[in-house]
Design an enzyme around this catalytic site. Sequence first.
Site, PDB file in Angstrom:
ATOM      1  N   CYS A  68      13.376  14.725  -0.855  1.00  9.02           N
ATOM      2  CA  CYS A  68      13.174  14.906  -2.294  1.00  9.02           C
ATOM      3  C   CYS A  68      12.105  14.010  -2.915  1.00  9.02           C
ATOM      4  CB  CYS A  68      14.503  14.706  -3.011  1.00  9.02           C
ATOM      5  SG  CYS A  68      15.803  15.829  -2.446  1.00  9.02           S
ATOM      6  N   LYS A 103      14.968  18.396 -13.000  1.00 11.32           N
ATOM      7  CA  LYS A 103      14.760  17.412 -11.941  1.00 11.32           C
ATOM      8  C   LYS A 103      13.279  17.117 -11.746  1.00 11.32           C
ATOM      9  CE  LYS A 103      16.152  16.344  -7.190  1.00 11.32           C
ATOM     10  NZ  LYS A 103      17.005  16.755  -6.053  1.00 11.32           N
ATOM     11  N   HIS A 119      15.429  17.044  22.322  1.00  9.15           N
ATOM     12  CA  HIS A 119      14.532  15.910  22.111  1.00  9.15           C
ATOM     13  C   HIS A 119      15.350  14.770  21.508  1.00  9.15           C
ATOM     14  CE1 HIS A 119      11.241  13.554  20.319  1.00  9.15           C
ATOM     15  NE2 HIS A 119      10.395  14.238  21.070  1.00  9.15           N
ATOM     16  N   HIS A 124      10.975  20.953  -0.539  1.00 12.65           N
ATOM     17  CA  HIS A 124      11.122  21.070   0.913  1.00 12.65           C
ATOM     18  C   HIS A 124      12.039  22.247   1.177  1.00 12.65           C
ATOM     19  CE1 HIS A 124      15.020  19.293   0.191  1.00 12.65           C
ATOM     20  NE2 HIS A 124      14.427  18.265  -0.413  1.00 12.65           N
TER      21      HIS A 124
END
Length: 530
Positions: A78, A126, A248, A311
């Site tokens: 964020c 926001k 991974h 995102h």
Amino acid sequence: MLLTIALQFSILCFLKGRNALPIGNDTQQKPNIVFVICDSMDGRLVGNEDNVVRLPALDGMAKNGVVFRNTYSNNPICCPSRSALWSGLHTHITQSWNNHKGLPSGYPTWAVKLQEAGYTTEIMGKTDYTSGHHTVSNRVEAWTRAVNFTLRQEGRPTPLLVGNSSTKRVSRDWRFADKAVEWLKETGAKLEGPFLLYVGINLPHPYSTPEEGENAGASTFKTSPYWLDFVDKSKVTIPQWIPMNEMHSVDFYDSKVKNCTSNFTRDEIFNVRQYYYAMCAETDAMLGQIMDGLREIGKDKNSYVFFSSDHGEMAMEHRQFYKMTMYEASSHVPLVVTGPGVPNHQIDDVAQLIDLFPTFMDIAGAVHPPGLNGTSLMPFLQPHVYGNKLEERPDYVLSQYHGCNVNMSSFMLRTGKYKYVAYGNGPSQIQPHLFDLSQDPDELHDLGGVKKDIVEQMDERLRSLIDYPSVAREVDAYNRASFQEWRDNLGEQYEHTVANLRWWMDWQKDPEGNQAYIDQWLKQSSGNLD
């Protein structure tokens, strides 16, 4: 130290450029800008004819504007993502390392520059780009990422159905959509000059999970039957997972601390995904309400409307939820633009959130502040005016991540068909990720250990853009100093506080051993980490 100097220089350049902006008497002719940004929307959901979820507002924008099909967050969490967006600068320039450390208060963002260019600006909802916010747990988890323990930091991802088939308003974000329409009707409609209306929506970010304790994270995917009807259940897929013993090492750490390494039934995974898509549908409805308000006041013909997200959301892909990785579900964001003269087109060229700052400046007819890292999108939005500048756009995207839920810094270079992700000090320390997105869009076949020649080429190019090992060491030093200062300030309260962060369930299994790992980490040299 070098990064601090770079940040100070960038701010000075911004301040120096203020008086160069054209604040004349022609402001009435400038277009308005409406920017709606949500939190956690997967960019792959936008611009698809055969979509898993109905998104009427975004589909309408796509049919009347430009869809940037390969847009990326410059930092998939964020505050750092939004710091890049609002400053037009990469994370290593602003040092916005985690959700606690963003831009300084009073930073000259594009909103400030638009105001100086004669725009009336209204910011609601926001924003989350300045320092000092988010939970204590969130920042401590980021600071201690290199400690030699792996503690669960999140609640188990959980679907929650509320209300009934008439329940449209699940999220509290509707108050911002309502406020935006009210502002348009009561203020925007009466303005003679141009305006910027920014609306920040928190959806489709997962909801808080209070049963996880006083520092609960957000692992609840909540929706109602009304929004579930927008999801085509026949198109909800169950993502393929690599066996945990073949993952991974960075991915395994991600999954572990996100509480995703236990067993999940097919129904659990399916419901998390379909509920997430339903949350996206509710987000889309808020966008639609704001766009309807703009049309009602008759100013849609002279307004650019931008929609994006900070995102994406993993939604159980790669055995994860949340964001914080460079996988497509996390780093790939939507970007759709409509406006006067904007063609109907889908753009495959790469774009990134830092491109919005110079784009807004071009719309306003304002001078770009010196030092911006982004490149204007106007050659795509107004090709008849800016088309000759297409060759000036870079053919790559740079993203990086330094926050919680990952045990070392990650750096992503996307160019052409390849996505390259380096970690820490680079291939000499840990194998990078390499994906051919043209053949492997789900990123299930890592070529990092196979295509050595491509890895070498991509790593060389990445290092030409950013000295990433030095950045990783800078973050390590900041993390250690920040944690030590926090611990010292707590004094006698430290033991209780550290034991009751989001990792409390695992911490309290071995508090003395976990503290010993922290003490060992604090004694290490930052040059030996990452």
